[in-house]
Write a protein that holds these residues in place. Structure first.
Motif, PDB file in Angstrom:
ATOM      1  N   LEU B  32       9.937 -11.577  94.915  1.00  0.00           N
ATOM      2  CA  LEU B  32       9.667 -11.074  93.579  1.00  0.00           C
ATOM      3  C   LEU B  32       8.786 -12.073  92.841  1.00  0.00           C
ATOM      4  O   LEU B  32       8.983 -13.281  92.945  1.00  0.00           O
ATOM      5  CB  LEU B  32      10.977 -10.845  92.804  1.00  0.00           C
ATOM      6  N   TYR B  33       7.822 -11.541  92.110  1.00  0.00           N
ATOM      7  CA  TYR B  33       6.815 -12.345  91.436  1.00  0.00           C
ATOM      8  C   TYR B  33       6.889 -12.101  89.931  1.00  0.00           C
ATOM      9  O   TYR B  33       7.143 -10.969  89.487  1.00  0.00           O
ATOM     10  CB  TYR B  33       5.411 -11.938  91.901  1.00  0.00           C
ATOM     11  N   TRP B  34       6.634 -13.140  89.183  1.00  0.00           N
ATOM     12  CA  TRP B  34       6.452 -13.030  87.733  1.00  0.00           C
ATOM     13  C   TRP B  34       5.056 -13.531  87.381  1.00  0.00           C
ATOM     14  O   TRP B  34       4.634 -14.604  87.835  1.00  0.00           O
ATOM     15  CB  TRP B  34       7.495 -13.842  86.974  1.00  0.00           C
ATOM     16  N   TYR B  35       4.368 -12.732  86.541  1.00  0.00           N
ATOM     17  CA  TYR B  35       3.035 -13.086  86.083  1.00  0.00           C
ATOM     18  C   TYR B  35       2.983 -13.005  84.570  1.00  0.00           C
ATOM     19  O   TYR B  35       3.712 -12.228  83.941  1.00  0.00           O
ATOM     20  CB  TYR B  35       1.979 -12.118  86.642  1.00  0.00           C
ATOM     21  N   ARG B  36       2.063 -13.770  84.021  1.00  0.00           N
ATOM     22  CA  ARG B  36       1.767 -13.723  82.592  1.00  0.00           C
ATOM     23  C   ARG B  36       0.340 -13.218  82.427  1.00  0.00           C
ATOM     24  O   ARG B  36      -0.557 -13.596  83.193  1.00  0.00           O
ATOM     25  CB  ARG B  36       1.902 -15.124  81.994  1.00  0.00           C
ATOM     26  N   GLN B  37       0.134 -12.372  81.409  1.00  0.00           N
ATOM     27  CA  GLN B  37      -1.221 -11.913  81.095  1.00  0.00           C
ATOM     28  C   GLN B  37      -1.468 -12.041  79.600  1.00  0.00           C
ATOM     29  O   GLN B  37      -0.743 -11.449  78.791  1.00  0.00           O
ATOM     30  CB  GLN B  37      -1.439 -10.470  81.547  1.00  0.00           C
ATOM     31  N   ASP B  38      -2.492 -12.804  79.230  1.00  0.00           N
ATOM     32  CA  ASP B  38      -2.931 -12.888  77.849  1.00  0.00           C
ATOM     33  C   ASP B  38      -3.948 -11.777  77.598  1.00  0.00           C
ATOM     34  O   ASP B  38      -4.618 -11.320  78.540  1.00  0.00           O
ATOM     35  CB  ASP B  38      -3.527 -14.266  77.573  1.00  0.00           C
ATOM     36  N   PRO B  39      -4.103 -11.348  76.346  1.00  0.00           N
ATOM     37  CA  PRO B  39      -5.016 -10.234  76.040  1.00  0.00           C
ATOM     38  C   PRO B  39      -6.420 -10.485  76.574  1.00  0.00           C
ATOM     39  O   PRO B  39      -7.006 -11.541  76.354  1.00  0.00           O
ATOM     40  CB  PRO B  39      -4.994 -10.188  74.510  1.00  0.00           C
ATOM     41  N   GLY B  40      -6.938  -9.512  77.313  1.00  0.00           N
ATOM     42  CA  GLY B  40      -8.287  -9.605  77.850  1.00  0.00           C
ATOM     43  C   GLY B  40      -8.438 -10.551  79.022  1.00  0.00           C
ATOM     44  O   GLY B  40      -9.555 -10.800  79.472  1.00  0.00           O
ATOM     45  N   LYS B  41      -7.334 -11.074  79.506  1.00  0.00           N
ATOM     46  CA  LYS B  41      -7.388 -12.040  80.611  1.00  0.00           C
ATOM     47  C   LYS B  41      -6.749 -11.465  81.857  1.00  0.00           C
ATOM     48  O   LYS B  41      -6.161 -10.387  81.844  1.00  0.00           O
ATOM     49  CB  LYS B  41      -6.652 -13.329  80.205  1.00  0.00           C
ATOM     50  N   SER B  42      -6.865 -12.222  82.933  1.00  0.00           N
ATOM     51  CA  SER B  42      -6.266 -11.800  84.190  1.00  0.00           C
ATOM     52  C   SER B  42      -4.816 -12.259  84.282  1.00  0.00           C
ATOM     53  O   SER B  42      -4.235 -12.733  83.305  1.00  0.00           O
ATOM     54  CB  SER B  42      -7.080 -12.345  85.362  1.00  0.00           C
ATOM     55  N   LEU B  43      -4.242 -12.129  85.442  1.00  0.00           N
ATOM     56  CA  LEU B  43      -2.837 -12.450  85.666  1.00  0.00           C
ATOM     57  C   LEU B  43      -2.692 -13.903  86.114  1.00  0.00           C
ATOM     58  O   LEU B  43      -3.358 -14.342  87.049  1.00  0.00           O
ATOM     59  CB  LEU B  43      -2.248 -11.530  86.733  1.00  0.00           C
ATOM     60  N   GLU B  44      -1.780 -14.592  85.469  1.00  0.00           N
ATOM     61  CA  GLU B  44      -1.481 -15.971  85.825  1.00  0.00           C
ATOM     62  C   GLU B  44      -0.114 -16.008  86.489  1.00  0.00           C
ATOM     63  O   GLU B  44       0.871 -15.516  85.929  1.00  0.00           O
ATOM     64  CB  GLU B  44      -1.472 -16.839  84.561  1.00  0.00           C
ATOM     65  N   SER B  45      -0.062 -16.574  87.681  1.00  0.00           N
ATOM     66  CA  SER B  45       1.201 -16.641  88.409  1.00  0.00           C
ATOM     67  C   SER B  45       2.163 -17.607  87.726  1.00  0.00           C
ATOM     68  O   SER B  45       1.792 -18.736  87.388  1.00  0.00           O
ATOM     69  CB  SER B  45       0.948 -17.099  89.842  1.00  0.00           C
ATOM     70  N   LEU B  46       3.392 -17.143  87.518  1.00  0.00           N
ATOM     71  CA  LEU B  46       4.436 -18.002  86.948  1.00  0.00           C
ATOM     72  C   LEU B  46       5.422 -18.453  88.028  1.00  0.00           C
ATOM     73  O   LEU B  46       5.658 -19.638  88.201  1.00  0.00           O
ATOM     74  CB  LEU B  46       5.191 -17.254  85.847  1.00  0.00           C
TER      75      LEU B  46
END
Lengths: 117, 111
Positions: B32-46
């Motif tokens: 299982l993966y968790w990602y963060r996405q800021d507006p207008g940006k891509s996915l950052e792996s957490l």
């Protein structure tokens, strides 16, 4: 090192035209993935390449979509006869999974925002 | 068909408070993966959680995985404004890292 890169960052096209989106994965990564992010459907898997094996196309929404990966590196996603519902952000990701690697990280590129008018 | 559901979908909270985002999935998976996405940006792996009982922490974020309950949680401790973003969980569909994503949780942290 450099991350996953995609081009163009933005693409506006007329309905019915063909478009090509490019992805440069992280050097040495054997696995490459395309996803689509849209307001209506969220984030969806499209296609997966692993090394020189035949791609897994199970997520492609129609036969207007195709992708290739040349030399196990750069990939191009092609959408033929674009429709308005194809408007989305197309994300590419790469990983080192599958070559005896213990790394399960999947790294995403900045995406290509496609707008079909 | 693998389905991944997050809740809540929207979360507005005050700085300094604690909260948890839940991620349920419908079929067996060990990754299982968790990602963060800021507006207008891509996915950052957490986080990548690889086994039952796995717990990982980075700063004010802690993620855990219960494969028997098919549940992962992302816990935020003493939230700060910089954590405002959309958080996605994703489950490996079939072992080739083909990810099925949840709907995302839009987190807003107010000063």
């Amino acid at each position: 090192g450099a991350g996953v890169s995609q081009s163009p960052s933005n693409k506006v096209t007329e309905k019915g035209k063909d478009v090509e989106l490019r992805c440069d994965p992280i050097s040495g990564h054997t696995a490459l993935y395309w996803y689509r992010q849209s307001l209506g459907q969220g984030l969806e898997f499209l296609i997966y390449f692993q090394g020189n094996s035949a791609p897994d196309k199970s997520g492609l929404p129609s036969d207007r979509f195709s992708a290739e990966r040349t030399g196990g590196s750069v990939s191009t996603l092609t959408i033929q006869r674009t429709q308005q519902e194809d408007s989305a952000v197309y994300l590419c990701a790469s990983s080192n999974w599958g070559r005896g690697s213990s790394s399960y990280e999947q790294y995403f590129g900045p995406g290509t925002r496609l707008t079909v008018t | 068909e693998l389905k991944v559901e997050q809740n809540p979908l929207f979360l507005s909270m005050q700085e300094g408070k604690n909260y948890t985002i839940y991620c349920n999935y419908s079929t067996t998976s060990d990754r299982l993966y968790w990602y963060r996405q800021d507006p207008g940006k891509s996915l950052e792996s957490l986080f990548v959680l690889l086994s039952n009982g796995a717990v990982k922490q980075e700063g004010r974020l802690m993620a855990s995985l219960d494969t028997k309950a098919r549940l992962s949680t992302l816990h935020i401790t003493a939230a700060v404004h910089d954590l405002s973003a959309t958080y996605f969980c994703a489950v490996d569909m079939g072992g080739a890292q083909k990810l099925v994503f949840g709907q995302g949780t839009r987190l807003t942290i107010n000063p």
